[in-house]
Structures are given as C-alpha cells and as structure tokens.
Write a protein that holds these residues in place. Structure first.
Motif, PDB file in Angstrom:
ATOM      1  N   LEU A   9      -2.021  -8.595  36.684  1.00 38.44           N
ATOM      2  CA  LEU A   9      -1.312  -8.174  35.477  1.00 38.44           C
ATOM      3  C   LEU A   9      -1.545  -9.205  34.370  1.00 38.44           C
ATOM      4  O   LEU A   9      -1.814  -8.848  33.213  1.00 38.44           O
ATOM      5  N   LEU A  13      -3.531  -9.008  30.124  1.00 36.40           N
ATOM      6  CA  LEU A  13      -2.876  -9.194  28.817  1.00 36.40           C
ATOM      7  C   LEU A  13      -3.880  -8.962  27.696  1.00 36.40           C
ATOM      8  O   LEU A  13      -5.039  -9.380  27.777  1.00 36.40           O
ATOM      9  N   LEU A  18      -3.097   1.589  31.771  1.00 33.14           N
ATOM     10  CA  LEU A  18      -2.446   2.873  32.019  1.00 33.14           C
ATOM     11  C   LEU A  18      -1.283   2.582  32.951  1.00 33.14           C
ATOM     12  O   LEU A  18      -1.471   1.940  33.990  1.00 33.14           O
ATOM     13  N   GLU A  26       3.168   9.072  32.109  1.00 33.86           N
ATOM     14  CA  GLU A  26       2.273   7.921  32.032  1.00 33.86           C
ATOM     15  C   GLU A  26       2.244   7.398  30.597  1.00 33.86           C
ATOM     16  O   GLU A  26       2.448   8.149  29.635  1.00 33.86           O
ATOM     17  N   TYR A  27       2.009   6.120  30.480  1.00 27.47           N
ATOM     18  CA  TYR A  27       1.906   5.489  29.166  1.00 27.47           C
ATOM     19  C   TYR A  27       0.603   4.717  29.105  1.00 27.47           C
ATOM     20  O   TYR A  27       0.193   4.079  30.070  1.00 27.47           O
ATOM     21  N   VAL A  41       5.478  -4.867  28.361  1.00 25.92           N
ATOM     22  CA  VAL A  41       5.486  -4.556  26.931  1.00 25.92           C
ATOM     23  C   VAL A  41       4.122  -3.984  26.572  1.00 25.92           C
ATOM     24  O   VAL A  41       3.093  -4.625  26.836  1.00 25.92           O
ATOM     25  N   GLU A  47       2.671   8.178  25.023  1.00 23.93           N
ATOM     26  CA  GLU A  47       3.193   8.820  26.229  1.00 23.93           C
ATOM     27  C   GLU A  47       2.249   9.971  26.561  1.00 23.93           C
ATOM     28  O   GLU A  47       1.887  10.764  25.684  1.00 23.93           O
ATOM     29  N   ILE A  62       8.781  -1.141  28.935  1.00 22.51           N
ATOM     30  CA  ILE A  62       9.000  -0.239  30.076  1.00 22.51           C
ATOM     31  C   ILE A  62       9.651  -1.035  31.194  1.00 22.51           C
ATOM     32  O   ILE A  62       9.194  -2.114  31.554  1.00 22.51           O
ATOM     33  N   VAL A  67       8.089   1.834  37.382  1.00 25.37           N
ATOM     34  CA  VAL A  67       6.630   1.773  37.453  1.00 25.37           C
ATOM     35  C   VAL A  67       6.128   2.141  38.854  1.00 25.37           C
ATOM     36  O   VAL A  67       6.633   1.623  39.852  1.00 25.37           O
ATOM     37  N   VAL A  68       5.164   3.041  38.910  1.00 25.29           N
ATOM     38  CA  VAL A  68       4.468   3.347  40.160  1.00 25.29           C
ATOM     39  C   VAL A  68       3.178   2.540  40.224  1.00 25.29           C
ATOM     40  O   VAL A  68       2.892   1.896  41.214  1.00 25.29           O
ATOM     41  N   PHE A  69       2.410   2.586  39.151  1.00 25.05           N
ATOM     42  CA  PHE A  69       1.166   1.815  39.141  1.00 25.05           C
ATOM     43  C   PHE A  69       0.834   1.340  37.734  1.00 25.05           C
ATOM     44  O   PHE A  69       1.311   1.919  36.737  1.00 25.05           O
ATOM     45  N   ILE A  70       0.055   0.303  37.666  1.00 22.28           N
ATOM     46  CA  ILE A  70      -0.509  -0.179  36.404  1.00 22.28           C
ATOM     47  C   ILE A  70      -1.998  -0.365  36.637  1.00 22.28           C
ATOM     48  O   ILE A  70      -2.402  -1.082  37.552  1.00 22.28           O
ATOM     49  N   SER A  71      -2.777   0.312  35.815  1.00 17.97           N
ATOM     50  CA  SER A  71      -4.224   0.244  35.995  1.00 17.97           C
ATOM     51  C   SER A  71      -4.871  -0.331  34.734  1.00 17.97           C
ATOM     52  O   SER A  71      -4.793   0.268  33.669  1.00 17.97           O
ATOM     53  N   PRO A  72      -5.489  -1.509  34.863  1.00 16.57           N
ATOM     54  CA  PRO A  72      -6.113  -2.155  33.697  1.00 16.57           C
ATOM     55  C   PRO A  72      -7.386  -1.383  33.259  1.00 16.57           C
ATOM     56  O   PRO A  72      -7.981  -0.682  34.079  1.00 16.57           O
TER      57      PRO A  72
END
Lengths: 72, 72, 72, 72, 72, 72, 72
Positions: A9, A13, A18, A26-27, A41, A47, A62, A67-72
């Motif tokens: 994560l 930065l 996603l 999803e955002y 942030v 959205e 958020i 959160v389920v996942f964060i994908s760079p």
C-alpha cells in the motif's frame, strides 16, 4: 522476499488504485494516504458500478473495514 | 507527502462533507467534529436518498462503524 | 473549535434525542446517560417506524453497536 | 445526574425486563445477572414474536452482541 | 444476588443445554466446556431445526460469536 | 472435568473434523493445526454442500471468524 | 506436529493460492505477502466467479476480514 500488505500500500502512494468494497461498490482514484486500519484517502476518486464511473467524489476518505481489496 | 485519513478529516472541520453509510444512506452537513473511530458530528445535516435530501436532522452524531466514506 | 462526538452527546443529556439504528428502527426519548461505546439510556422512549411511534418502551438501554446516528 | 447504561442495568436486577435482539426476536424475563459486554441472564424467560410468547426458555443466557435494547 | 452470565454457564457443566445461533439454528447437547468468549463444547449434540433434531453431530465446538442464547 | 474448547480442538489434531461456516458451507478434512482465533488448517479438505463433496481443496486454511462449529 | 495457520501461509509464499471471500468471490494468484490479520498480497491475481476468471486484477491486497479460506 515477502511483501507485507501495508508495504505494498505504501508503495502505491501517489499512484492510481482500484478499491473494492463490501457490497460491490468500487472506487478508483489516486492513493494519497492510508493508515494501519486500511482507511485510505483517494484523490480524484470516481465511484464505479460494474466498471463504469457513476459519480465523481473527488477527495474521499474510505473507512478500512469496508475494503475488500486494493489493487494498485 | 502522504495524507493520513484522520488528518484529511481534520482539515475538513467546518467544511461541508458528504458521508456515505453502509446500506446506502448518505448525510450531508458541516463537519463539526470527529474522533479516532470516525464517529463524526455534522451540523445542518440532511439525510439523502439517491442524492436528494429526504429529511433534515440538523445536528447529528454518526457512529463511525457505519461509515463507508467521507468526502470533503 | 471542534466538537468531539461524545462531548456533543454529553451536552444532550436531559434533552430529547432521536436515535437511528441499523435496520431502520428509530427511538425518540430523553437522553439520560451514555458511555464511551455509545450505549445510551433513554427515558420516555418511543419506538418509531417511518417517523410514527409504534410502541412505548419507557426507560430503555440501547446498545451502542446498533446505533447509526444520534440527533439531539 | 447522568445514568450510565450499566448502572441502569444494575438497578434492574431482579426486575422484569424486555430484551430486543438483532433480527427482531425479543425475550421477556427477570434479570438475574449481566456483565460488561451486556451478556444477560434472564429467569422465567419467554421468547416473543410480535409481542406474543412463542416459547418458554426458563433460565437463559443471552450473548450481549445480539442485544439491541433492554427495557426495564 | 446477581448471577454473572459465565457463572450460570459454569453451573450448567455436565447438564443438557439448548444453544441458539444467529440465523436460527439450534443445538442441544451436554455442556462439557466453555471459555470467556462463550465458545462452548457440547457432547451428544443434535442440530435442530424448528425444534426437531435434523443431524447428530456428537462432540462439537461452537464458536461463541455465533451464539444468541444458551439455555440450561 | 470441564473441557476447554481449544483443548478439544487440540485433541482433534490429525483426526478428521467437520467445520461448519456462516452461510452454510461445510468443510471436511484432517485437522493439521489451529490457533487461538480458531483459524484452522485442514488437509485433504473437501467443500460440502448439503453433506455432499462439491469441491476438493486439499490443504486449506480457514479463517476462524467464519467458523460456526467444529465437530471432531 | 501441528501446523499453525500462519505458518502454512508462510510456506505458501511465492506459490499459487486460491483465496475464498465472504459473499462467494474467489481470487487466484501468487502469494507475495501476508500479515497476522490474514491480509494478503497476490500477484497476477484473477477474480473468479464459479471457478472462471472474470477479471484480471494483477497485484492486489486483500483485506483479511473478508477471507473465508486460503488454499495453497
């Protein structure tokens, strides 16, 4: 070498990410910050529903527990 | 420089924010306070459904664990 | 000056409040007490559905983790 | 003077209480004990649906995280 | 004298109990053990639906956070 | 003598267990490990629906907070 | 010898894993990292529905509290 989730994560930065939430929303936006709870942030955030931007939120915090996942 | 989620929240004090909750309800009002759980205090708050104000709540404390996002 | 959520709650002691819960139920009554979990004590409390009183509960303790909002 | 939620619970020992749970079930019985999680012990407890007793449970321990409200 | 929930549970060791879970399933068996999370161990346990045994599980550990009530 | 839930789990190491999850899925396999959160490791695990194996997962880690019951 | 869940996860680093989430979504990818909350990092991750890849996410952080199982 193993990559800790928060390190990944951190490496994201200022990059687009996603963020998938419980319930399916999803955002997409630029990751501007985070904390150990995975509160994040996003800047210039949209959205999404089924991949399409349905609302522009701009700057958004958020809460991590959604959160389920964060994908760079 | 990274922006911690709670710092962004702090910067939004006295400004209008949109607060999205689990289940889809949203509240719009002036951010008057918050704490580390993301419990927030809104002034002149309206409850929104699909973007439209459906009820005026005035001063309201929202419990953080319901919060999905806060957008300044 | 920022208003901490629990300070706003404290200022509402002995005043009428509206408490919204997960699932949509709401309670209206006089705030007699609270704790840091947002457990609250209401006096002369009515249970509301869509704004109408459907049951008189009198004195009632509401467990904080059900609370969505409290509006003084 | 403010009444802490657990103090109100303490004052209700040996008295009849109505306990509302997530999902809508309610229990009525004599409050015999509790702890800081709002786990409660009821004696001569009935399970209610829409206000009517549908089952006699007698002595019952209710786990606090299911509790929505307790009304003395 | 007040009866702490875990004390009541302790008194029920080696006795038959009915355990109600979130979602409505119930288990009946002999209480062989428990811990502070209300994780419980039942022996000769049956899974019930609407009061009828639908499956024999024998020895079973039930995780406390699913428990709604335990009735000795 | 009372049997602590985690002690029963410990006694079941290297034995077949049935693990029931929230939502109704069940897994059957040989218990190879566990921790205090009731995270468990199963070997030769099958995913079951209504008692029938619908998928072979082999080695699987199941996160404890999904567990409803574990039956040795 | 018992295998602790996090040790099994550690042994799976750099190997393909299947991650099942609450709600039924599954992700398949190479495990690049994890932490004690079972937050995991997958590389070359695909989102699956009923076993079929429906979306390529590439690098993805999955928040542990959504995880039902991880199968190496």
């Amino acid at each position: 070498m193993a990559q800790k989730p928060l390190d990944v994560l951190h490496s994201s930065l200022e990059s687009p990410v996603l963020v998938g939430l419980k319930g399916g929303k999803e955002y997409r936006g630029t990751l501007k910050g985070y904390d150990i709870h995975m509160n994040v942030v996003l800047q210039n955030a949209d959205e999404l529903k089924e991949g399409n931007a349905v609302r522009r939120l701009g700057l958004v915090i958020i809460r991590g527990d959604n959160v389920v996942f964060i994908s760079p």
